[in-house]
Design a protein around this motif. Sequence first.
Motif, PDB file in Angstrom:
ATOM      1  N   PRO A  57       0.789  -1.230   0.000  1.00  0.00           N
ATOM      2  CA  PRO A  57       0.000   0.000   0.000  1.00  0.00           C
ATOM      3  C   PRO A  57       0.829   1.291   0.000  1.00  0.00           C
ATOM      4  O   PRO A  57       0.262   2.359  -0.227  1.00  0.00           O
ATOM      5  N   ASP A  58       2.168   1.213   0.234  1.00  0.00           N
ATOM      6  CA  ASP A  58       2.945   2.456   0.311  1.00  0.00           C
ATOM      7  C   ASP A  58       3.016   3.148  -1.041  1.00  0.00           C
ATOM      8  O   ASP A  58       3.344   2.511  -2.053  1.00  0.00           O
ATOM      9  N   GLU A  59       2.770   4.432  -1.040  1.00  0.00           N
ATOM     10  CA  GLU A  59       2.745   5.168  -2.317  1.00  0.00           C
ATOM     11  C   GLU A  59       4.108   5.244  -2.985  1.00  0.00           C
ATOM     12  O   GLU A  59       4.202   5.392  -4.194  1.00  0.00           O
ATOM     13  N   ASN A  60       5.191   5.140  -2.179  1.00  0.00           N
ATOM     14  CA  ASN A  60       6.515   5.238  -2.803  1.00  0.00           C
ATOM     15  C   ASN A  60       7.018   3.912  -3.381  1.00  0.00           C
ATOM     16  O   ASN A  60       8.103   3.852  -3.945  1.00  0.00           O
ATOM     17  N   VAL A  61       6.239   2.842  -3.243  1.00  0.00           N
ATOM     18  CA  VAL A  61       6.561   1.575  -3.948  1.00  0.00           C
ATOM     19  C   VAL A  61       5.765   1.607  -5.250  1.00  0.00           C
ATOM     20  O   VAL A  61       4.556   1.812  -5.210  1.00  0.00           O
ATOM     21  N   PRO A  62       6.404   1.422  -6.402  1.00  0.00           N
ATOM     22  CA  PRO A  62       5.669   1.671  -7.650  1.00  0.00           C
ATOM     23  C   PRO A  62       4.665   0.594  -8.053  1.00  0.00           C
ATOM     24  O   PRO A  62       3.834   0.827  -8.903  1.00  0.00           O
ATOM     25  N   PHE A  63       4.747  -0.575  -7.457  1.00  0.00           N
ATOM     26  CA  PHE A  63       3.778  -1.618  -7.807  1.00  0.00           C
ATOM     27  C   PHE A  63       2.742  -1.746  -6.686  1.00  0.00           C
ATOM     28  O   PHE A  63       2.973  -1.288  -5.561  1.00  0.00           O
ATOM     29  N   THR A  64       1.594  -2.380  -7.013  1.00  0.00           N
ATOM     30  CA  THR A  64       0.535  -2.539  -5.995  1.00  0.00           C
ATOM     31  C   THR A  64       0.622  -3.883  -5.293  1.00  0.00           C
ATOM     32  O   THR A  64       0.253  -4.004  -4.127  1.00  0.00           O
ATOM     33  N   ARG A  65       1.037  -4.929  -6.050  1.00  0.00           N
ATOM     34  CA  ARG A  65       1.047  -6.237  -5.410  1.00  0.00           C
ATOM     35  C   ARG A  65       2.042  -7.165  -6.097  1.00  0.00           C
ATOM     36  O   ARG A  65       2.401  -6.956  -7.258  1.00  0.00           O
ATOM     37  N   ILE A  66       2.456  -8.190  -5.330  1.00  0.00           N
ATOM     38  CA  ILE A  66       3.286  -9.253  -5.902  1.00  0.00           C
ATOM     39  C   ILE A  66       2.498 -10.553  -5.734  1.00  0.00           C
ATOM     40  O   ILE A  66       2.066 -10.890  -4.621  1.00  0.00           O
ATOM     41  N   VAL A  67       2.296 -11.238  -6.843  1.00  0.00           N
ATOM     42  CA  VAL A  67       1.501 -12.464  -6.824  1.00  0.00           C
ATOM     43  C   VAL A  67       2.403 -13.668  -7.072  1.00  0.00           C
ATOM     44  O   VAL A  67       3.224 -13.653  -7.991  1.00  0.00           O
ATOM     45  N   GLU A  68       2.265 -14.662  -6.232  1.00  0.00           N
ATOM     46  CA  GLU A  68       2.974 -15.938  -6.426  1.00  0.00           C
ATOM     47  C   GLU A  68       1.884 -17.006  -6.479  1.00  0.00           C
ATOM     48  O   GLU A  68       1.497 -17.601  -5.469  1.00  0.00           O
ATOM     49  N   ILE A  69       1.382 -17.233  -7.671  1.00  0.00           N
ATOM     50  CA  ILE A  69       0.138 -17.987  -7.832  1.00  0.00           C
ATOM     51  C   ILE A  69       0.282 -19.466  -7.466  1.00  0.00           C
ATOM     52  O   ILE A  69      -0.712 -20.144  -7.185  1.00  0.00           O
ATOM     53  N   LYS A  70       1.533 -19.948  -7.411  1.00  0.00           N
ATOM     54  CA  LYS A  70       1.741 -21.362  -7.051  1.00  0.00           C
ATOM     55  C   LYS A  70       1.125 -21.693  -5.682  1.00  0.00           C
ATOM     56  O   LYS A  70       0.675 -22.811  -5.453  1.00  0.00           O
ATOM     57  N   HIS A  71       1.065 -20.707  -4.776  1.00  0.00           N
ATOM     58  CA  HIS A  71       0.418 -20.934  -3.477  1.00  0.00           C
ATOM     59  C   HIS A  71      -1.033 -21.382  -3.676  1.00  0.00           C
ATOM     60  O   HIS A  71      -1.558 -22.164  -2.895  1.00  0.00           O
ATOM     61  N   ALA A  72      -1.698 -20.808  -4.701  1.00  0.00           N
ATOM     62  CA  ALA A  72      -3.129 -21.088  -4.888  1.00  0.00           C
ATOM     63  C   ALA A  72      -3.378 -22.297  -5.784  1.00  0.00           C
ATOM     64  O   ALA A  72      -4.267 -23.100  -5.520  1.00  0.00           O
ATOM     65  N   THR A  73      -2.570 -22.443  -6.836  1.00  0.00           N
ATOM     66  CA  THR A  73      -2.830 -23.548  -7.769  1.00  0.00           C
ATOM     67  C   THR A  73      -2.443 -24.901  -7.174  1.00  0.00           C
ATOM     68  O   THR A  73      -2.948 -25.929  -7.592  1.00  0.00           O
ATOM     69  N   GLY A  74      -1.499 -24.882  -6.227  1.00  0.00           N
ATOM     70  CA  GLY A  74      -1.060 -26.140  -5.629  1.00  0.00           C
ATOM     71  C   GLY A  74      -0.189 -26.948  -6.578  1.00  0.00           C
ATOM     72  O   GLY A  74       0.066 -28.134  -6.330  1.00  0.00           O
ATOM     73  N   GLN A  75       0.290 -26.307  -7.649  1.00  0.00           N
ATOM     74  CA  GLN A  75       1.134 -27.024  -8.618  1.00  0.00           C
ATOM     75  C   GLN A  75       2.390 -27.568  -7.917  1.00  0.00           C
ATOM     76  O   GLN A  75       3.023 -26.853  -7.121  1.00  0.00           O
ATOM     77  N   ARG A  76       2.718 -28.818  -8.202  1.00  0.00           N
ATOM     78  CA  ARG A  76       3.914 -29.409  -7.600  1.00  0.00           C
ATOM     79  C   ARG A  76       5.078 -29.211  -8.552  1.00  0.00           C
ATOM     80  O   ARG A  76       5.176 -29.890  -9.575  1.00  0.00           O
ATOM     81  N   ILE A  77       5.920 -28.260  -8.220  1.00  0.00           N
ATOM     82  CA  ILE A  77       7.057 -27.924  -9.087  1.00  0.00           C
ATOM     83  C   ILE A  77       8.085 -27.230  -8.192  1.00  0.00           C
ATOM     84  O   ILE A  77       7.704 -26.490  -7.282  1.00  0.00           O
ATOM     85  N   ASP A  78       9.376 -27.512  -8.415  1.00  0.00           N
ATOM     86  CA  ASP A  78      10.401 -26.914  -7.552  1.00  0.00           C
ATOM     87  C   ASP A  78      10.519 -25.413  -7.751  1.00  0.00           C
ATOM     88  O   ASP A  78      10.742 -24.652  -6.816  1.00  0.00           O
ATOM     89  N   ALA A  79      10.381 -24.984  -9.016  1.00  0.00           N
ATOM     90  CA  ALA A  79      10.541 -23.554  -9.319  1.00  0.00           C
ATOM     91  C   ALA A  79       9.306 -22.777  -8.862  1.00  0.00           C
ATOM     92  O   ALA A  79       8.274 -23.357  -8.534  1.00  0.00           O
ATOM     93  N   THR A  80       9.448 -21.458  -8.844  1.00  0.00           N
ATOM     94  CA  THR A  80       8.270 -20.618  -8.620  1.00  0.00           C
ATOM     95  C   THR A  80       8.424 -19.333  -9.420  1.00  0.00           C
ATOM     96  O   THR A  80       9.533 -19.010  -9.871  1.00  0.00           O
ATOM     97  N   SER A  81       7.310 -18.628  -9.619  1.00  0.00           N
ATOM     98  CA  SER A  81       7.376 -17.343 -10.324  1.00  0.00           C
ATOM     99  C   SER A  81       6.562 -16.324  -9.554  1.00  0.00           C
ATOM    100  O   SER A  81       5.529 -16.660  -8.969  1.00  0.00           O
TER     101      SER A  81
END
Length: 391
Positions: free
Chosen positions: A287-311
């Motif tokens: 929420p800080d205005e001086n950070v230029p992005f609003t959110r960081i999403v790591e969708i692997k938490h939700a999909t439950g995909q079994r994979i060593d890597a993440t994005s």
Amino acid sequence: MATEVDFLIVGAGFSGLVIGQRLASAGWKCVVVDRRDHLGGNAYDAPDKAGVLTHRYGPHYFRSNSQRIVDHLSQFTGWHPVDYKIKSFTDGRYWSFPINLNTFEELIGRPSTAEEFEAWLGSNRIAIDKPANSEEIILAQVGRELYEKFFKGYTIKQWKRHPRELDASVCGRIPIRTNRDDRYLRESFQALPENGYTAMFERMLDASPGLELHLGVDFSEARKRWSCRHLVYSGPIDEYFGRRFGALPYRSLRFESESFDGDSLRARKEISGKKGFWQPAMQVNYPDENVPFTRIVEIKHATGQRIDATSIVREFPKDWSEGDEPYYPVPADDSAAIYRQYAELAARESKVSFIGRLATYRYYNMDQVTGMALAEAERLLKRYGIPNPVD
Ligand code: FAD
Ligand code: UDP
């Protein structure tokens, strides 16, 4: 010579594919076109370069209170239940979010109770009878301190407007609770299609021989290639009418993604709390205005995909201009006034249906546009009848 079809449908997102499948299943010949090179609209998902199943246009958390809508989509997919949980990051630390009793304990730095939190809210809330905008609706629920910490900066970044200039429904959609329920969403059904949205849409197409999909085709080209009895349009309504009352405002986004292999994630375990993850939740809001992005999403938490890597994907809001995707209609009085002019023209088009988030200029979720597409299909089936009734 244009080929004759019954329904020409512009847009292969939830709106276009749900209505197309329903009309085709009744026996009508339907052609769906999309100018993108893939189906699914903004709900499209696909593996990225690291093999991580990613929502290409930002995170899409399916939820619904309608059993009828869930049952309809369940013909084409199984479900992977998810308790969607997120965090907020400000003042150099992660916070439980949306605001709940855990957030309050983090604020005061000691264990507490729902009663104490309610009393605190009672003396911090600002008495506003009928909250008329996104600032008032949050101030009326939690007061200024929590509004400024979690909502003000995020909203200004996301919409480039003060929360005062946005409908109350924008910030009002975020739940606020005094118990420990820290799920991001309120709806009773919360799950992702078990093999992803793209797979669900592909099954919709497979199940409907009368539904033909043409990708990489703009409406301007489609109207030359096909003539139809009725047009269904799910693109931006101002574009359909040549922006004759001026462009409707939209917010767009730039997505920046980064992938990590299993080895490089080892150092993040202390932060994420879980092996194979970069951050502690599927979404962290900034929420800080001086950070230029609003959110960081790591969708692997939700999909439950079994994979060593993440994005992870950072979202940078930006103004919409020609060539950008118009991701968000802007729910505010001034844009509603422009939209009303287009809606009046749309109401006069007896052989065109305008459905979906862009054609009705509404900040609608996927279940809501599914409901809208199904309702419009029933209306069209009443109007045009059923060509080949199935016994
Ligand atoms: P779209 O998905 O936008 O599809 C419209 C399609 O029409 C597009 O593919 C476009 O290329 C095509 N099109 C437009 N004009 C033309 C033309 N002239 N010729 C040919 N094709 C054209 N909803 C939720 O329920 N949960 C969420 O968590 C969620 N998160 C979201 C996050 C982001 C970042 C965004 C932007 C939206 C989110 N949504 C979420 C909303 C969700 O994306 C929409 O409700 C849903 O995708 C709307 O479907 P639609 O078919 O109406 O529109
Ligand atoms: N919002 C906020 N702080 C947050 C999360 C949301 O101020 O941490 C506000 C912001 O204005 C946002 C709106 O609430 O646009 C709706 O949030 P949601 O996460 O539902 O947005 P979406 O996923 O549709 O982008």
